[in-house]
Design a protein around this motif. Sequence first.
Motif, mmCIF file in Angstrom:
data_model
loop_
_atom_site.group_PDB
_atom_site.id
_atom_site.type_symbol
_atom_site.label_atom_id
_atom_site.label_comp_id
_atom_site.label_asym_id
_atom_site.label_seq_id
_atom_site.Cartn_x
_atom_site.Cartn_y
_atom_site.Cartn_z
ATOM 1 N N GLU A 16 0.826 -1.163 -0.259
ATOM 2 C CA GLU A 16 -0.194 -0.153 0.231
ATOM 3 C C GLU A 16 1.104 1.450 -0.400
ATOM 4 O OE1 GLU A 16 -3.417 0.752 0.098
ATOM 5 O OE2 GLU A 16 -3.193 2.236 0.832
ATOM 6 N N ALA A 17 1.733 1.264 1.224
ATOM 7 C CA ALA A 17 2.724 2.262 0.912
ATOM 8 C C ALA A 17 3.630 2.736 -0.589
ATOM 9 C CB ALA A 17 3.313 2.448 1.793
ATOM 10 N N ALA A 18 3.850 1.849 -1.065
ATOM 11 C CA ALA A 18 4.256 1.968 -2.305
ATOM 12 C C ALA A 18 3.729 1.851 -3.463
ATOM 13 C CB ALA A 18 5.744 0.606 -3.174
ATOM 14 N N ARG A 19 2.490 1.740 -3.434
ATOM 15 C CA ARG A 19 2.117 2.197 -4.712
ATOM 16 C C ARG A 19 1.319 3.664 -4.522
ATOM 17 N NH1 ARG A 19 -3.626 3.450 -4.974
ATOM 18 N NH2 ARG A 19 -4.080 2.895 -2.595
ATOM 19 N N LEU A 20 0.901 4.430 -2.641
ATOM 20 C CA LEU A 20 0.745 5.903 -2.876
ATOM 21 C C LEU A 20 1.392 6.166 -3.485
ATOM 22 C CD1 LEU A 20 -1.344 5.138 0.805
ATOM 23 C CD2 LEU A 20 -1.246 6.096 -1.215
ATOM 24 N N ILE A 21 3.414 6.162 -2.917
ATOM 25 C CA ILE A 21 4.320 6.681 -3.489
ATOM 26 C C ILE A 21 5.055 6.963 -4.747
ATOM 27 C CG2 ILE A 21 6.831 6.255 -3.621
ATOM 28 C CD1 ILE A 21 6.823 5.516 -0.240
ATOM 29 N N ARG A 22 3.657 5.606 -5.798
ATOM 30 C CA ARG A 22 4.208 5.722 -6.971
ATOM 31 C C ARG A 22 3.450 6.935 -7.844
ATOM 32 N NH1 ARG A 22 5.917 -0.175 -6.728
ATOM 33 N NH2 ARG A 22 3.791 -0.259 -7.010
ATOM 34 N N ALA A 23 2.706 7.111 -6.571
ATOM 35 C CA ALA A 23 1.307 7.859 -6.939
ATOM 36 C C ALA A 23 1.362 9.641 -6.820
ATOM 37 C CB ALA A 23 -0.309 8.041 -6.781
ATOM 38 N N GLY A 24 2.609 9.356 -5.936
ATOM 39 C CA GLY A 24 2.880 11.069 -5.901
ATOM 40 C C GLY A 24 2.631 11.036 -4.554
#
Length: 314
Positions: A16-24
């Motif tokens: 979840e953290a990686a997904r949010l980070i890739r979304a900026g």
Amino acid sequence: MTAARLVPFGPAAVEEAARLIRAGQPVAIPSETVYGLAADATSGEAVAAIYAAKGRPSFNPLIVHVADRAMAGALALFPPLAERLAERFWPGPLTLVLPAHRDSPVAPLATAGLPTVALRCPAHPAMQAVIAASGRPLAAPSANRSGSISPTTAAHVLSTLGERIPLVVDGGATPQGLESTIVAVDGDRLRLLRPGPVTVDAIREVSGMNVTVTSGGAVEAPGQLASHYCPDKPVRINVADPRPDEYLIGFGAMACDANLSPSGDLREAAANLFAALHVADAGHRPSIAVAPVPQKGLGLAINDRLARAAVSAQ
Ligand code: TXA
Ligand code: MG
């Protein structure tokens, strides 16, 4: 934004953290020192979102977290002294300030336009896992509102940022609880910029070098750091009546040479600021004018940086 979700450290939280980070988006993640508010260091907009969430009045340069020496090598030059320190203390609570590569992918906003970059390879499995899963170097200051105490538990993070960020990865209390030691490596000289868990004695022992302590070991003032960024050309700010020989940096719907944000979005403007100044400085017009930027929210930090650019250019 609704309240942050608190998810215990594990595969689901990391994904979840990686997904949010890739979304900026910025996400709170534990490190061995303090909880960091981490975002993609290669995206100016993502870095601007960190400043917006923290409510920082000025753009301090941020520490960029890397998975290992190889990822660090893509961002900065490693003099032999830095090599030795990284070999001994990474992963761990030592940050090295190094000359940035000319073609470094780190957003200028993350380094406050400086020619150097602060790199740290964290030892905590949560921060390591999110760097690996997102595939990005992560800019991460402490995960607290500007002016409040650094967070060493997920509850600390929630108390000041709970309404402002989407996710806190809960890894329990951080083992060190004190921000990393920061050392600047200038060729064969070492300067301590911030004392921390890695002691000066340990650094002396490994490096065989004396370590200069800046003003009693205090953090190098953001204002001093900021003044390192000097456009060569005169800069006028809050300009409503640009002269024909000026390169005009605009804000909001207007005719100009470069626009920080045509729609008047302060986050977008913050992300574009240093890049716009660099382009203006490199162009053929002899001086630079910047349109007024609203003095609210992130606009305070933008105007702080613009004021420094205007002063240092004189
Ligand atoms: O323990 C830590 O280091 C935590 C955790 C989250 O890793 N992070 C942290 O980051 O404290 P941050 O971004 O708040 O640290 C910023 C400080 C600046 O105030 C400045 O002192 C130093 O790092 N710094 C960053 N870039 C620099 C540069 N290019 N030159 C000199 N100092 C720099
Ligand atoms: Mg802090």
